[in-house]
Motif scaffolding. Structure first.
Motif, PDB file in Angstrom:
ATOM      1  N   GLN A 165       0.810  -1.216   0.000  1.00  0.00           N
ATOM      2  CA  GLN A 165       0.000   0.000   0.000  1.00  0.00           C
ATOM      3  C   GLN A 165       0.845   1.270   0.000  1.00  0.00           C
ATOM      4  N   GLU A 166       2.145   1.131   0.208  1.00  0.00           N
ATOM      5  CA  GLU A 166       3.023   2.301   0.214  1.00  0.00           C
ATOM      6  C   GLU A 166       3.030   2.972  -1.163  1.00  0.00           C
ATOM      7  N   PRO A 167       3.069   4.302  -1.213  1.00  0.00           N
ATOM      8  CA  PRO A 167       2.960   5.009  -2.500  1.00  0.00           C
ATOM      9  C   PRO A 167       3.963   4.555  -3.554  1.00  0.00           C
ATOM     10  N   SER A 226       3.198   1.572  -8.831  1.00  0.00           N
ATOM     11  CA  SER A 226       4.048   0.938  -9.837  1.00  0.00           C
ATOM     12  C   SER A 226       3.762  -0.544 -10.052  1.00  0.00           C
ATOM     13  N   LEU A 227       3.322  -1.237  -9.012  1.00  0.00           N
ATOM     14  CA  LEU A 227       3.171  -2.681  -9.116  1.00  0.00           C
ATOM     15  C   LEU A 227       1.992  -3.072 -10.000  1.00  0.00           C
ATOM     16  N   THR A 228       2.165  -4.138 -10.744  1.00  0.00           N
ATOM     17  CA  THR A 228       1.084  -4.676 -11.554  1.00  0.00           C
ATOM     18  C   THR A 228       0.266  -5.665 -10.726  1.00  0.00           C
ATOM     19  N   SER A 229      -0.881  -6.087 -11.255  1.00  0.00           N
ATOM     20  CA  SER A 229      -1.706  -7.079 -10.566  1.00  0.00           C
ATOM     21  C   SER A 229      -0.942  -8.389 -10.400  1.00  0.00           C
ATOM     22  N   TYR A 230      -0.131  -8.723 -11.375  1.00  0.00           N
ATOM     23  CA  TYR A 230       0.697  -9.936 -11.279  1.00  0.00           C
ATOM     24  C   TYR A 230       1.669  -9.820 -10.115  1.00  0.00           C
ATOM     25  N   ASP A 231       2.306  -8.651  -9.961  1.00  0.00           N
ATOM     26  CA  ASP A 231       3.236  -8.443  -8.854  1.00  0.00           C
ATOM     27  C   ASP A 231       2.531  -8.590  -7.514  1.00  0.00           C
ATOM     28  N   ILE A 232       1.329  -8.034  -7.404  1.00  0.00           N
ATOM     29  CA  ILE A 232       0.587  -8.081  -6.136  1.00  0.00           C
ATOM     30  C   ILE A 232       0.184  -9.512  -5.804  1.00  0.00           C
ATOM     31  N   LEU A 233      -0.322 -10.246  -6.801  1.00  0.00           N
ATOM     32  CA  LEU A 233      -0.683 -11.643  -6.578  1.00  0.00           C
ATOM     33  C   LEU A 233       0.526 -12.436  -6.124  1.00  0.00           C
ATOM     34  N   LEU A 234       1.640 -12.215  -6.777  1.00  0.00           N
ATOM     35  CA  LEU A 234       2.864 -12.933  -6.435  1.00  0.00           C
ATOM     36  C   LEU A 234       3.315 -12.597  -5.016  1.00  0.00           C
ATOM     37  N   GLY A 235       3.241 -11.316  -4.652  1.00  0.00           N
ATOM     38  CA  GLY A 235       3.667 -10.898  -3.319  1.00  0.00           C
ATOM     39  C   GLY A 235       2.820 -11.509  -2.219  1.00  0.00           C
ATOM     40  N   ILE A 236       1.505 -11.555  -2.414  1.00  0.00           N
ATOM     41  CA  ILE A 236       0.611 -12.120  -1.403  1.00  0.00           C
ATOM     42  C   ILE A 236       0.839 -13.618  -1.264  1.00  0.00           C
ATOM     43  N   LEU A 266      17.028   2.776  -9.162  1.00  0.00           N
ATOM     44  CA  LEU A 266      15.830   1.936  -9.177  1.00  0.00           C
ATOM     45  C   LEU A 266      14.774   2.555 -10.090  1.00  0.00           C
ATOM     46  N   CYS A 267      14.341   1.793 -11.069  1.00  0.00           N
ATOM     47  CA  CYS A 267      13.300   2.235 -11.998  1.00  0.00           C
ATOM     48  C   CYS A 267      12.165   1.224 -11.927  1.00  0.00           C
ATOM     49  N   LEU A 268      11.078   1.596 -11.261  1.00  0.00           N
ATOM     50  CA  LEU A 268       9.990   0.651 -11.034  1.00  0.00           C
ATOM     51  C   LEU A 268       9.159   0.400 -12.282  1.00  0.00           C
ATOM     52  N   ALA A 269       9.472   1.087 -13.380  1.00  0.00           N
ATOM     53  CA  ALA A 269       8.854   0.725 -14.656  1.00  0.00           C
ATOM     54  C   ALA A 269       9.511  -0.519 -15.241  1.00  0.00           C
ATOM     55  N   ASN A 270      10.677  -0.872 -14.682  1.00  0.00           N
ATOM     56  CA  ASN A 270      11.414  -2.053 -15.115  1.00  0.00           C
ATOM     57  C   ASN A 270      10.937  -3.261 -14.306  1.00  0.00           C
ATOM     58  N   GLY A 271      10.559  -4.339 -14.991  1.00  0.00           N
ATOM     59  CA  GLY A 271      10.016  -5.510 -14.321  1.00  0.00           C
ATOM     60  C   GLY A 271      10.986  -6.141 -13.337  1.00  0.00           C
ATOM     61  N   SER A 272      12.267  -6.213 -13.712  1.00  0.00           N
ATOM     62  CA  SER A 272      13.255  -6.830 -12.818  1.00  0.00           C
ATOM     63  C   SER A 272      13.464  -5.986 -11.564  1.00  0.00           C
TER      64      SER A 272
END
Length: 506
Positions: A246-248, A253-263, A359-365
């Motif tokens: 939830q941090e700004p 920046s995170l995609t739905s895939y990133d969020i699912l993976l994180g949870i 750090l560039c959060l537009a970059n997937g890695s």
């Protein structure tokens, strides 16, 4: 590959055969044994968490019976399934003498008498419980009556749990209270709530029955007799991970895939943890240590266990095979990052990125790397919680350390540095952990995400460290006074006479 058979359903009013009540509610038969006859003991496979393996046949068939938790009894009652193992090298045990240590039954106070042969005729339980909950409900099986109807209690408690979920993003979220209100199903309830809140169930077209089953199996495969590494810890890490998502810096920046993976990574990051650390597995030549060649042994096992459950339930079987494999690989990358022995490597890389502002959060890695750091923070965030919560976690993790030390002493092994209850205290362990592990990590995280939450965490950690320091000074003073009185009994009496009465009362 899944092989399904229609098996006869066991009546609820008939006692379950003893061979069905195997450890953690799982039975495994080799492919050479009859599905409905008594299994050949020589061909019995063994199961560790989500990975089943057979001593003779890697592609053997497995049967597992699932007794559902209360809230899922209509979905999972009398659920029997047959599956075949796919995709992993089998984990094989050897005849090493230390392998007789059964990590699941270390705590006799929980297991003693739960399934004893002389416990008498078991009375029918009116709730369908998972095997883990079944062990904890042994008092019900001995016929102790309930004073309040269980369904009324469940309704009342589930209402309070729903109210708590409305504030799931608060840093002072009390996961211990939430676990009580959900009847020990905090990990299932919390994870499902977060997936729904982000709309991930609909977005990824997840089948609800498969999702329920996956979450139930995940919770069951945590060892709830571990003082620390249990399903409540996994739920706590998942809640902390949600706070970080939830941090700004991340939410934008995170995609739905990133969020699912994180949870999912947070919920499964310690799956099937045996309650001992990697050095213990290595020095006892445990089969897991040899399987993973003494490298991130526990983390590799947590990852493979999670993937095993994903494949067993077919949660992502509707996705293209390449996408499913990529998700399994990325899940492993996150879980492997929680290896505390690689802490300095990740921290140095994180610090370099921040120093160079690269750090560039537009970059997937780069997003994936930030997710790794977020999971690392969530995994060891206990010192950053309010004192009432942090103290409980500190006591639990220290007790788990000391229990490992007791095992090492019992089997005449060298006692690990933090595991000797005779030379360590909870105060010095926690102060050292904060100084050398937690403070450097959360200091860099605050540089990356300088928000109110980051400052709150640092503030709590400072106060908690001071509190442990104060307790340590008190313990030192008490021990010195005890030693002095033991050495010279008259000294303590004469000192007390010199103290004015008013000072003694104050």
């Amino acid at each position: 590959m899944e092989v399904c058979y229609q098996l006869p359903v066991l009546p609820l009013d008939r006692p379950v055969p003893k061979h069905v009540l195997s450890r953690r509610g799982a039975i495994s038969f080799s492919s050479s044994s009859s599905l409905f006859g008594a299994p050949d003991p020589r061909q019995l496979s063994q199961r560790r968490g989500a990975i089943s393996y057979d001593s003779s046949d890697q592609t053997a068939l497995y049967i597992r019976m699932l007794g559902a938790c209360v809230v899922f009894k209509q979905l999972f009652a009398r659920d029997v399934r047959v599956r075949s193992q796919v995709g992993f090298e089998p984990e094989r045990r050897s005849s090493h003498p230390y392998l007789c240590i059964d990590f699941r039954t270390l705590h006799t106070r929980l297991s003693c008498g739960a399934l004893s042969a002389d416990s008498g005729t078991e009375k029918r339980v009116h709730r369908l419980l998972s095997f883990q909950r079944y062990l904890h409900s042994s008092r019900l099986l001995r016929g102790i009556p309930q004073q309040i109807p269980l369904h009324i209690l469940d309704e009342d408690y589930s209402g309070q749990a729903r109210c708590m979920l409305e504030k799931v993003g608060n840093w002072n979220f009390d996961i211990f209270l939430f676990d009580k209100l959900t009847n020990g199903n905090s990990l299932i309830s919390l994870t499902l709530h977060l997936l729904n809140q982000y709309g991930l169930v609909d977005l990824f077209q997840l089948d609800m029955v498969r999702l329920w089953r996956f979450l139930v199996l995940v919770q069951e495969d945590y060892h709830n007799d571990n003082p620390y590494h249990n399903s409540v810890h996994a739920a706590d890490v998942t809640q902390a991970m949600y706070c970080y998502l939830q941090e700004p810096m991340l939410s934008k920046s995170l995609t739905s895939y990133d969020i699912l993976l994180g949870i999912l990574a947070a919920a499964t990051h310690d799956l099937d943890h045996p309650g001992v650390n990697q050095p213990f597995l290595i020095k006892t030549d445990h089969y897991l240590a040899r399987l993973y060649r003494n490298t991130s042994v526990l983390e590799n096992h947590h990852w493979k266990s999670a993937v095993g459950l994903l494949r067993e339930t077919g949660l992502f079987s509707h996705l293209p095979a390449e996408d499913s494999l990529n998700m399994e690989r990325d899940l492993g990358s996150l879980i492997l990052a929680t290896d505390i022995s690689r802490q300095n490597d990740y921290l140095s890389r994180f610090r370099t990125h921040l120093d160079q502002d690269s750090l560039c959060l537009a970059n997937g890695s780069h997003r994936h790397f930030v997710l790794q750091m977020a999971l690392k923070c969530a995994d060891i965030c206990n010192p950053c919680r309010p004192w009432e919560l942090s103290k409980q976690w500190s006591e639990k993790v220290t007790e788990e350390f000391f229990q490992q030390g007791d095992i090492e002493r019992k089997h005449k092994l060298e006692v690990s540095p933090l595991c000797d209850r005779e030379t360590n205290t909870i105060c010095n362990i926690q102060i050292g952990f904060m100084t050398y592990v937690a403070e450097p990590l959360f200091g860099e995280w605050a540089r990356f995400s300088d928000t109110r939450l980051s400052q709150t965490m640092l503030g709590h950690m400072g106060l908690n460290k001071a509190s442990w320091g104060g307790l340590q000074q008190e313990q030192t003073a008490v021990s010195e006074e005890a030693e002095l009185s033991t050495a010279d009994p008259d000294a303590g009496e004469s000192r007390s006479k010199e103290i004015p009465q008013g000072s003694r009362e104050s």
